[in-house]
Motif scaffolding. Sequence first.
Motif, short mmCIF file in Angstrom:
data_model
loop_
_atom_site.label_atom_id
_atom_site.label_comp_id
_atom_site.label_asym_id
_atom_site.label_seq_id
_atom_site.Cartn_x
_atom_site.Cartn_y
_atom_site.Cartn_z
N PRO A 131 1.43 3.44 8.58
CA PRO A 131 1.69 3.24 10.02
C PRO A 131 0.49 3.60 10.90
O PRO A 131 0.28 2.96 11.94
CB PRO A 131 2.88 4.17 10.28
N GLU A 132 -0.30 4.59 10.53
CA GLU A 132 -1.50 4.92 11.31
C GLU A 132 -2.49 3.76 11.31
O GLU A 132 -3.07 3.41 12.35
CB GLU A 132 -2.16 6.18 10.76
N LEU A 133 -2.69 3.16 10.15
CA LEU A 133 -3.61 2.02 10.06
C LEU A 133 -3.04 0.79 10.76
O LEU A 133 -3.78 0.03 11.39
CB LEU A 133 -3.90 1.70 8.59
N ALA A 139 -4.78 -2.16 8.86
CA ALA A 139 -4.00 -2.02 7.64
C ALA A 139 -4.49 -2.99 6.57
O ALA A 139 -4.95 -4.10 6.87
CB ALA A 139 -2.52 -2.27 7.93
N PRO A 140 -4.41 -2.60 5.28
CA PRO A 140 -4.75 -3.52 4.19
C PRO A 140 -3.91 -4.79 4.27
O PRO A 140 -2.73 -4.74 4.61
CB PRO A 140 -4.42 -2.71 2.93
N THR A 142 -3.02 -6.89 1.83
CA THR A 142 -2.08 -7.10 0.73
C THR A 142 -1.76 -5.76 0.08
O THR A 142 -2.51 -4.77 0.23
CB THR A 142 -2.64 -8.04 -0.36
N LEU A 143 -0.68 -5.74 -0.68
CA LEU A 143 -0.28 -4.52 -1.37
C LEU A 143 -1.32 -4.10 -2.40
O LEU A 143 -1.64 -2.91 -2.53
CB LEU A 143 1.07 -4.73 -2.05
N ASP A 144 -1.90 -5.06 -3.11
CA ASP A 144 -2.88 -4.70 -4.14
C ASP A 144 -4.17 -4.17 -3.53
O ASP A 144 -4.84 -3.32 -4.13
CB ASP A 144 -3.18 -5.92 -5.03
N VAL A 145 -4.54 -4.65 -2.34
CA VAL A 145 -5.70 -4.08 -1.64
C VAL A 145 -5.41 -2.62 -1.28
O VAL A 145 -6.27 -1.74 -1.44
CB VAL A 145 -6.03 -4.89 -0.37
N LEU A 146 -4.20 -2.34 -0.83
CA LEU A 146 -3.82 -0.97 -0.48
C LEU A 146 -3.86 -0.06 -1.71
O LEU A 146 -4.43 1.04 -1.67
CB LEU A 146 -2.43 -0.97 0.15
N LEU A 147 -3.25 -0.51 -2.81
CA LEU A 147 -3.15 0.34 -3.99
C LEU A 147 -4.50 0.57 -4.66
O LEU A 147 -4.74 1.65 -5.21
CB LEU A 147 -2.18 -0.27 -5.00
N VAL A 378 13.70 -2.37 2.27
CA VAL A 378 12.54 -2.23 3.15
C VAL A 378 11.31 -2.82 2.46
O VAL A 378 10.90 -2.34 1.41
CB VAL A 378 12.28 -0.75 3.49
N PRO A 379 10.69 -3.86 3.02
CA PRO A 379 9.42 -4.35 2.48
C PRO A 379 8.33 -3.30 2.64
O PRO A 379 8.37 -2.49 3.57
CB PRO A 379 9.12 -5.59 3.34
N TRP A 380 7.33 -3.33 1.77
CA TRP A 380 6.29 -2.30 1.79
C TRP A 380 5.59 -2.22 3.14
O TRP A 380 5.26 -1.13 3.62
CB TRP A 380 5.29 -2.54 0.67
#
Length: 390
Positions: A131-133, A139-140, A142-147, A378-380
């Motif tokens: 939420p801060e990003l 924010a990233p 995609t999910l894989d960019v985040l992980l 809840v979606p990521w």
Amino acid sequence: MIERRLLPVARKCLKGFPVVALTGPRQSGKTTLARVLGGSRPYASLEDPDTREYAQNDPRGFLAQFADGAVLDEVQRCPTLFSYLQGVVDADGRMGRFILTGSQQFGLVEAITQSLAGRVALLNLLPFSLPELQAADRAPRTLDVLLSGGLFPPVHDRPVEPAAWLKSYVATYLERDVRQSLKVQDLGSFQRFVQLCAGRVGQLVNVSSLAADAGISRPTAEAWLSVLQASFLVFVVRPHFGNLSKRVIKAPKLYFCDPGLASWLVGIREPAHLTAHPLRGALFENWVVSELAKEQANRGESPAVQFWRDKEGHEVDAVVESGRAVHGIEIKAGRTVAGDFFDGLDFWRRHNTSRSALCSWLVYGGDTAQSRERGTVVPWQEIRTLLSAL
């Protein structure tokens, strides 16, 4: 600067405590937040050899420079300073004079307990939350960019490749600072131990197995794991007992403070490596649990995330008590919601005789929010919906 959600809490603490201390892992943004919080207060880093020597050899003279307070960075490097700091704040009585930061929990918390108890507000600052990003539009995508890239501030506020920064972080802070504090001579064994920890995120802690696989003794493994926790690099989540205590597994589960750090340690160097990686689900779980811990820390609370698992294998990935409600949270990296995703939550609700309201949540790797009879989906990217409900 990306605004930190801990800032309003820290400002409130300045009004009620003579000292505010920010702890957390290296490079989590403590210095930046402390300087924003400190405003016009002078700044001194105890990482600087000359500053540290002055503070160690003449603590009274060092503190006398700061009649109206200061920001003192990495204060655990000079533990003798705390006793003198106690005298200074007691003699004056003003609130919010000193802001301290520290990256090593053993040194800082022990010194605070001995010298500054009742005089200091102790706050934990972890890497960015999603939420801060999102609030800063960074924010990233995609999910894989985040992980794979994680949420450490330098990855998001500098033009640097996440893999290159994480490599430097491991070499500089983990393999140098942590290893030096442990006085580890065999770097290879320590590297192997940390990599084994990363490969077991989301699993029950088995120190004997970790020790055997790393080729070290159990006492050594226990000591190394304790220092990794004290350095805020890993944390453990304890089981939630509720009314099912006789059947519940007692061992804690292991997580890293940042999913990108865990990803790098298991050999993931770019988002594409996660597509079919066997640890993708575990790393997703690590991220969600770390978001829950960050939410509590950002409110100025001690992290109190738990999990539930019985001896027959029924499990709920995370349990958070909030007021009269108990939230059970299942975590699945898949992009499609399957019916069996709710099985653990269903069993937990049926067999929990607590008088508290039981709320079921499913956080998954897809894109669609849903309100189902068996729980809220809840979606990521919308994890703030869950965080705001806790």
